[in-house]
Every structure is written in structure tokens, then in C-alpha cells.
Design a protein around this motif. Structure first.
Motif, mmCIF file in Angstrom:
data_model
loop_
_atom_site.group_PDB
_atom_site.id
_atom_site.type_symbol
_atom_site.label_atom_id
_atom_site.label_comp_id
_atom_site.label_asym_id
_atom_site.label_seq_id
_atom_site.Cartn_x
_atom_site.Cartn_y
_atom_site.Cartn_z
ATOM 1 N N VAL A 182 0.840 -1.196 0.000
ATOM 2 C CA VAL A 182 0.000 0.000 0.000
ATOM 3 C C VAL A 182 0.873 1.243 0.000
ATOM 4 O O VAL A 182 1.771 1.376 0.829
ATOM 5 N N LEU A 183 0.626 2.097 -0.966
ATOM 6 C CA LEU A 183 1.271 3.412 -0.994
ATOM 7 C C LEU A 183 0.352 4.364 -0.254
ATOM 8 O O LEU A 183 -0.756 4.639 -0.694
ATOM 9 N N LEU A 184 0.809 4.835 0.896
ATOM 10 C CA LEU A 184 -0.025 5.666 1.757
ATOM 11 C C LEU A 184 0.576 7.062 1.851
ATOM 12 O O LEU A 184 1.791 7.206 2.002
ATOM 13 N N GLY A 185 -0.275 8.055 1.785
ATOM 14 C CA GLY A 185 0.227 9.414 1.954
ATOM 15 C C GLY A 185 -0.885 10.408 1.764
ATOM 16 O O GLY A 185 -1.947 10.072 1.237
ATOM 17 N N PRO A 186 -0.677 11.647 2.210
ATOM 18 C CA PRO A 186 -1.694 12.677 2.003
ATOM 19 C C PRO A 186 -1.793 13.026 0.526
ATOM 20 O O PRO A 186 -0.936 12.629 -0.260
ATOM 21 N N SER A 187 -2.847 13.780 0.144
ATOM 22 C CA SER A 187 -2.975 14.109 -1.272
ATOM 23 C C SER A 187 -1.852 15.059 -1.661
ATOM 24 O O SER A 187 -1.436 15.909 -0.891
ATOM 25 N N GLY A 188 -1.335 14.839 -2.867
ATOM 26 C CA GLY A 188 -0.215 15.646 -3.326
ATOM 27 C C GLY A 188 1.132 15.134 -2.855
ATOM 28 O O GLY A 188 2.150 15.768 -3.072
ATOM 29 N N SER A 189 1.136 13.952 -2.211
ATOM 30 C CA SER A 189 2.397 13.443 -1.666
ATOM 31 C C SER A 189 3.255 12.776 -2.733
ATOM 32 O O SER A 189 4.435 12.549 -2.534
ATOM 33 N N GLY A 190 2.640 12.433 -3.873
ATOM 34 C CA GLY A 190 3.403 11.773 -4.931
ATOM 35 C C GLY A 190 3.084 10.302 -5.053
ATOM 36 O O GLY A 190 3.613 9.615 -5.926
ATOM 37 N N LYS A 191 2.162 9.781 -4.207
ATOM 38 C CA LYS A 191 1.866 8.351 -4.251
ATOM 39 C C LYS A 191 1.215 7.943 -5.563
ATOM 40 O O LYS A 191 1.529 6.893 -6.127
ATOM 41 N N THR A 192 0.320 8.797 -6.075
ATOM 42 C CA THR A 192 -0.338 8.481 -7.342
ATOM 43 C C THR A 192 0.652 8.553 -8.504
ATOM 44 O O THR A 192 0.555 7.779 -9.458
ATOM 45 N N ASP A 195 -5.748 2.559 -7.866
ATOM 46 C CA ASP A 195 -5.616 3.975 -7.542
ATOM 47 C C ASP A 195 -6.806 4.426 -6.701
ATOM 48 O O ASP A 195 -7.860 4.725 -7.242
ATOM 49 N N GLU A 196 -6.636 4.478 -5.390
ATOM 50 C CA GLU A 196 -7.714 4.842 -4.474
ATOM 51 C C GLU A 196 -9.040 4.220 -4.899
ATOM 52 O O GLU A 196 -10.031 4.940 -5.072
ATOM 53 N N VAL A 254 -3.070 2.379 -3.771
ATOM 54 C CA VAL A 254 -2.822 3.747 -3.313
ATOM 55 C C VAL A 254 -3.980 4.220 -2.457
ATOM 56 O O VAL A 254 -5.142 4.014 -2.817
ATOM 57 N N THR A 255 -3.697 4.799 -1.306
ATOM 58 C CA THR A 255 -4.766 5.366 -0.495
ATOM 59 C C THR A 255 -4.217 6.479 0.382
ATOM 60 O O THR A 255 -3.023 6.570 0.631
ATOM 61 N N HIS A 256 -5.129 7.351 0.844
ATOM 62 C CA HIS A 256 -4.722 8.359 1.818
ATOM 63 C C HIS A 256 -5.291 8.004 3.185
ATOM 64 O O HIS A 256 -5.124 8.729 4.148
ATOM 65 N N ASN A 295 2.796 -4.713 3.362
ATOM 66 C CA ASN A 295 3.777 -3.670 3.648
ATOM 67 C C ASN A 295 3.201 -2.317 3.270
ATOM 68 O O ASN A 295 2.493 -2.205 2.274
ATOM 69 N N VAL A 296 3.516 -1.332 4.088
ATOM 70 C CA VAL A 296 3.062 0.025 3.825
ATOM 71 C C VAL A 296 4.259 0.863 3.401
ATOM 72 O O VAL A 296 5.323 0.770 3.999
ATOM 73 N N VAL A 297 4.074 1.644 2.331
ATOM 74 C CA VAL A 297 5.063 2.644 1.957
ATOM 75 C C VAL A 297 4.438 3.987 2.267
ATOM 76 O O VAL A 297 3.424 4.354 1.684
ATOM 77 N N LEU A 298 5.021 4.688 3.226
ATOM 78 C CA LEU A 298 4.462 5.974 3.600
ATOM 79 C C LEU A 298 5.175 7.055 2.799
ATOM 80 O O LEU A 298 6.395 7.201 2.885
ATOM 81 N N VAL A 299 4.399 7.782 1.987
ATOM 82 C CA VAL A 299 4.977 8.765 1.079
ATOM 83 C C VAL A 299 4.575 10.160 1.532
ATOM 84 O O VAL A 299 3.426 10.398 1.906
ATOM 85 N N ASN A 300 5.531 11.073 1.534
ATOM 86 C CA ASN A 300 5.219 12.470 1.817
ATOM 87 C C ASN A 300 6.213 13.358 1.085
ATOM 88 O O ASN A 300 7.400 13.071 1.054
ATOM 89 N N GLY A 301 5.707 14.417 0.476
ATOM 90 C CA GLY A 301 6.578 15.357 -0.223
ATOM 91 C C GLY A 301 7.435 14.697 -1.289
ATOM 92 O O GLY A 301 8.560 15.119 -1.534
#
Lengths: 263, 366
Positions: B35-45, B160-161, B192-194, B205-211
Motif C-alpha cells: 500500500v502506498l499511503l500518503g496525504p494528497s499531493g504526496s506523490g503516491k499516485t 488507484d484509491e 494507493v490510499t490516503h 507492507n506500507v510505503v508511507l509517502v510524503n513530499g
């Protein structure tokens, strides 16, 4: 009291406006059923004799056939070109998409007379004679901006994902256009085609200047008029009007049905 | 032991002056639910889009099954994307939608019918083939999108979400079904989810993405309980963050000055450096001042630490527990959030002793 007055004045205004728009057409249609030689009052009772005359007039019928051919083929060309332009600008915008859009739309502001004159000069230069083909090209030119605008306005971002999904599942560019983009855009494509067909069907100036022996129906009516007023001209005009209106009606009904089918 | 299916190497994507993702390195194992996890705009998508082939990275390499696919268009990749809005074809029936990918691959009609029916059955839509898309509910459309993707047996399924548009109840049901589907197909899913709760409940496994960068990577329990960075600690659920300065470091043990006093914990940092310490609210024990429950009860990582005394300033009933906010430290320097059982005898205004275990103090990387 004031409300009643408001209602009355609104009603009068509406009637006046509708009369202003439709009275000429109503008169034209009415006197196509005239029993007598002149399409002027008084109305001497209904008769279909002028329609009989019109339908048995070989020149008029040939012109009607020409008009149908020009309208269908030029609208087909304009819709096809408009769709392809809209598709590429909506899906894969080139570098100067804004300028391209402007250039595609600009001819809408140029008068038909100028377009016809320009085409005359160009056709003369390349040695192409006045013909139905020339008229068709002229009509394609005036209808392309319209077809482009109608279809382009209906491309949305959610369609973009459908295209991408189709690509993702293995479809090539042509398959995506044929299997996904065209069916989804069908209402807009159909609307553009119908509008282009009615505009071409009614068009006079370009048809007059670019044709010689084979003429379209509006040009033929113009020639008949030069011989003088006759209910036969009214009958021919009514036929033109009736076919325009039916095309618009068919388009409107088709749109309603498609919209009703979804959701 | 070649069980790495997908590899992203030094992936960077820039849009003009904007950097969407920067120097991403990531390995995805065969059969993993990542899972690619992060706030919107973090680059996960963006990362998902690079995997799917819709975006070509500015720098870096994408390997799938050992093959360089960086420049390969989506159609040729062994990946299929399930879009956020499902992107179903509205002019086709459910069966035609599901059959589309097979048709593009030239699968014969008879096989196509069989495979479509099989895929629809797998997602619980057996017998729905003749329906039109607009007749289906959101959850059913989601299933059709899944069926359309799995029927071509992609090596990697990219989501994708996919649950973003669904009601909470259906979303939870679909989470379970996604996991079940992934396990039965032995497929590799990248999702992908927020929504951090969604990520925790479905991910291997979680990949936490930010910035545009990876903040943390690992099994959800680890990422939740021992977050690597300040962002990881705050994004995944509630956390108490204590800013502090290392006063001494040695033998893997740090002493850190914090607003609630000096704490000893395991970790590596230079003496004098500024650090953050995270403690999850449920790891804080609250005892009334008279019956000190936070007493020492062992050694090592389970050794208890007293975090001082605090005054209860807020107490909110939450069903299974109460959320308790306390003003702690000398002079009420900081607020501490804790979960307390319903039967604990405290009230707003009362004083309590706070404690935790050394092992639950997590040193965060800045």
C-alpha cells in the motif's frame, strides 16, 4: 391586479416576439397551399397543386438531390475533421494548443461571402471549376469550426481515464478511437453532424458563387424567384424548411433518448 | 530466491520546476499486497502512474520481472490499473467491459466467454454479464473494474484509491474482499490510499509517502508502533510527540531532556542534537495519584518509566475507552493524550500519574 397586468403584458410581448420570428415562415407555408397563380392575399383555399408542380419539376428535383448530397458529404467531412481535431486537442494537447484552438475557431467570424470569394480565387488558381465539389468544400470549411466546438466541449476528464483504461488493456490508438472515443462521444458527434447538415442545406451565398450547372436547392429557388413570384417557389421553400426542421427534431429526440438511457 | 517482482531504482519525476517524486527506491515482492499511503499531493499516485506506464520518470529505472520497462507504454506492460473512477466503458455491458482486454489480446470468443464468467464469479458478480454499467451500484462498478483487470491476469494489479468513492460500510467490506482476492489469486497488488486505517487493515507492507519521498516502509504494525519519522508518527493515527535535546549518548542508550523531564530510551543520536520522541496514546498508562499503577514492574524494554504527573483537562467517551488529555510536565509544559479504560476513577480536574514502558518510547528521525 398588478400581477394580472404583468401576465398580460408578458403574454403580449411573447406573442409579438414569436410573431416577429415565425410570421414570415407561416405566410410562406400558407401560400404554398394557394389555389391560384400568385402567393399573395387573399388566400383562396387549400390546394396541393403547387407541390405537384414542384415535385414534377426536374430542375427542382435535381437541385434537391444535389443539396442532399452536398449536405451529407460536407457534414460528414466537417464532423470527421472536427472530431479528430477535438480528440487530439483534448487528449494529447500539442505545445500551442490554445493557438491551434483559436485558429480552428476563427473562421466562424469570417463572412460566407469572403470565404466564397477566397475559394473562387484559389479554385481558379489550381484550375478547378465551379462545381458541387467546390460547394461541398466551402460548406466543410464553414462547418468545421462548429463541429469542432461542439465535440471538443463534450470531451471531459473522465473520458480521458476510459481511454487510458482501454490503452492499458492493450488497445491501440485506432481501437481506442473506434471502440471507446466514438461510441462515448456519439451524442456530440451526432449533434454536430445534424447541425452541420442543416446549415449546409440552407446555405446560399457559397452555393451560389461556387456552382455553375449543378446547383443546390436554395440557389434553384433564387433562380425561380427571378422569374417572378409563384406558389411553386413557396412550395419549394416549404420543402427546404420542413427538411431542416425534421433534422433538428430528429437530433433533439435522439439526444433526449440517449440522455434518458443513462442514469 | 528471486521473489522480487518490481523494482523502482532512483525514480525522480519533475514537472517543470515541480518535483513530484524524488529518488524513490522500492522493491515489491511477488504476491505482496503493498500500500502506498500518503496525504494528497504526496506523490503516491505519481509512483503508481510510473508503475502503470502512464508517466515516464525523469530519471531512474522501472524493472518488472527483471526487465526494464521504464519507456514501455501501458499496453505492453504486465500491469493493469484500476482507476479511481473505475473508467468503465458506459456504452458496453458488464460482460463486454470485462471481455475488452481479452479481445485486445486476441483471445477466442468461446474462451473469452468462459474467462469473463469466471472473473465475474470471482468478484461475486456471477450472472451480471448482461447488465449495463449505469444499472449498477458503486460497489458493483468497483467489482466490474476489478474483474476487467484480473481477467487478463496481470503480473501486478495497480489500484488507484479504488475505494475512495464508496460508503464506509461497503468500503470496509471491499477491503476484506480485496485481501481475499489477492490471496486467492496469489497476485501482486499495489494499492494507493490516503486512508491510514485502510492501509493498516489490508497491507502486507506500507510505503508511507510524503513530499515526494518515502518516509517509512514496512509492515503496518511496525510502521504504526515504531514510526521512523516525525511525519510517520503524526500521519498514522494519534501520537504524543515530545521535542527534546539529547544530553548524553552511549551504548545505544540516550538520555533526552523533554518538556516532561529527562527520559532514557534506546536509539542512536549525537549528544546535543534536537530529537523527537513519539508515544502512542494507548501506550500511556494513567494511574490515579494515590494508587500509582505506573510503578516499576520489570527490566529491559518492558521496564516502566514514570512520565510525571498531569492534570486531566479533557475526558471524552469513545465507546470502548475514553480519550484523556492531560496537562503534564513542570508548569503544565505540554499536553499528553492517553486512552483510559472506562472504569478508571478519574475526572476532569483530577491529577494522575503517567507512565509507559521504555520500549514504547520511539525515537524519530528528523
Amino acid at each position: 391586479m398588478r400581477r394580472l397586468f404583468g401576465n398580460i403584458s408578458t403574454g403580449v410581448y411573447l406573442a409579438a416576439m414569436l410573431g416577429f420570428i415565425y410570421l414570415p415562415v407561416v405566410i410562406l407555408v400558407l401560400f404554398s397551399f394557394q389555389r391560384g397563380m400568385l402567393p399573395v392575399p387573399p388566400f383562396e383555399g387549400p390546394s396541393l397543386e403547387w407541390y405537384e408542380r414542384a415535385f414534377s419539376n426536374p430542375r427542382l428535383m435535381a437541385a434537391l438531390g444535389n443539396s442532399v448530397i452536398v449536405a451529407l458529404s460536407s457534414s460528414f467531412a466537417a464532423t470527421l475533421l472536427g472530431f479528430l481535431a477535438a480528440y487530439s486537442l483534448a487528449r494529447r494537447p500539442p505545445r500551442y494548443a490554445g493557438s491551434v484552438r483559436f485558429l480552428l475557431m476563427a473562421p466562424i467570424t469570417v463572412s460566407y461571402l469572403i470565404i466564397a470569394l477566397g475559394l473562387l480565387v484559389v479554385f481558379n488558381m489550381v484550375g478547378m471549376s465551379k462545381s458541387l465539389l467546390a460547394v461541398g468544400i466551402g460548406h466543410t470549411i464553414i462547418n468545421l469550426p462548429l463541429c469542432f466546438a461542439i465535440i471538443y466541449s463534450q470531451f471531459g476528464d473522465h473520458h480521458r481515464n476510459m481511454d487510458q483504461a482501454a490503452h492499458d488493456l492493450g488497445a491501440g490508438d485506432l481501437q481506442v478511437i473506434w471502440r471507446i472515443a466514438i461510441p462515448i462521444m456519439r451524442p456530440a458527434i451526432f449533434a454536430a453532424f445534424c447541425l452541420a447538415a442543416t446549415l449546409s442545406w440552407d446555405e446560399f451565398i457559397i452555393a451560389l458563387l461556387l456552382s455553375r450547372f449543378d446547383v443546390t436547392l436554395p440557389v434553384m429557388i433564387f433562380e425561380l424567384l427571378r422569374a417572378g413570384l409563384s406558389p411553386e417557389v413557396n412550395a419549394a421553400g416549404t420543402i427546404v424548411f420542413a427538411i431542416s426542421m425534421s433534422t433538428v427534431a430528429v437530433a433533439a429526440i435522439a439526444m433526449l433518448l440517449w440522455r434518458g438511457g443513462k442514469r | 530466491m528471486n521473489d522480487v517482482l518490481v523494482e523502482l531504482k532512483n525514480i525522480t519525476k519533475r514537472y517543470g520546476p515541480v518535483t513530484a517524486v524524488e529518488n524513490i527506491n522500492l522493491s515489491i515482492r511477488r504476491g505482496e499486497f503493498l500500500v502506498l499511503l500518503g496525504p494528497s499531493g504526496s506523490g503516491k499516485t505519481t509512483i503508481l502512474s510510473i508503475l502503470g506506464g502512464f508517466t515516464v520518470p525523469t530519471e531512474g529505472t522501472v524493472l518488472i520481472d527483471g526487465k526494464d520497462v521504464t519507456q514501455m507504454p501501458p499496453a505492453q506492460r504486465p500491469t493493469v490499473t484500476v482507476f479511481q473512477d473505475y473508467a468503465l466503458f458506459p456504452h458496453m455491458t458488464v460482460a463486454q467491459n470485462v471481455a475488452f482486454g481479452l479481445e485486445m489480446r486476441g483471445v477466442k470468443r468461446a474462451d473469452r466467454l468462459r474467462l469473463v464468467e469466471q472473473a465475474l464469479a470471482t468478484v461475486g458478480l456471477a450472472g451480471y454479464g448482461a447488465r449495463r454499467i449505469h444499472e449498477l451500484s458503486g460497489g458493483q462498478r468497483q467489482r466490474v473494474a476489478l474483474a476487467r483487470a484480473i481477467v487478463v491476469e496481470p503480473a501486478v494489479l495497480l489500484l488507484d484509491e479504488p475505494l475512495g468513492a464508496l460508503d464506509l460500510k461497503i468500503r470496509q467490506q471491499m477491503q476484506d474482499e480485496l485481501v481475499r482476492l489477492q490471496k486467492t489469486l496469489h497476485a501482486t497488488f499495489v494499492h494507493v490510499t490516503h486512508d491510514q486505517e485502510e492501509a493498516m487493515s489490508i497491507a502486507d507492507n506500507v510505503v508511507l509517502v510524503n513530499g515526494g519521498k518515502i518516509e517509512d516502509y514496512g509492515p503496518p504494525e511496525r510502521v504504526y508502533l515504531r514510526p521512523a519519522t516525525l511525519f510517520a508518527a503524526t500521519f498514522m493515527g494519534d501520537s504524543n510527540i515530545l521535542a527534546g535535546r539529547v544530553v548524553s549518548a552511549g551504548a545505544g542508550t540516550l538520555r533526552v531532556d523533554t518538556p516532561i523531564g529527562q527520559l532514557a530510551l534506546a536509539g542512536q543520536a549525537e549528544a546535543g542534537s534536537e530529537v523527537h520522541i513519539s508515544i502512542r496514546p494507548e501506550k500511556i498508562r494513567v494511574g490515579s495519584a494515590s494508587t500509582d499503577r505506573a510503578a516499576n514492574d520489570g527490566g529491559g524494554h518492558s521496564e516502566s518509566v514514570v512520565l510525571g504527573e498531569g492534570e486531566v483537562i479533557e475526558l471524552v467517551f469513545q465507546g470502548t475507552h475514553r480519550r484523556c488529555r492531560l496537562r503534564a510536565g513542570p508548569g503544565g509544559a505540554t499536553d499528553i493524550l492517553a486512552r483510559v479504560p472506562l472504569d478508571l476513577d478519574i475526572a476532569v480536574g483530577s491529577r494522575a500519574v503517567l507512565g509507559t514502558r521504555i520500549g514504547d518510547l520511539v525515537l524519530l528521525r528528523n
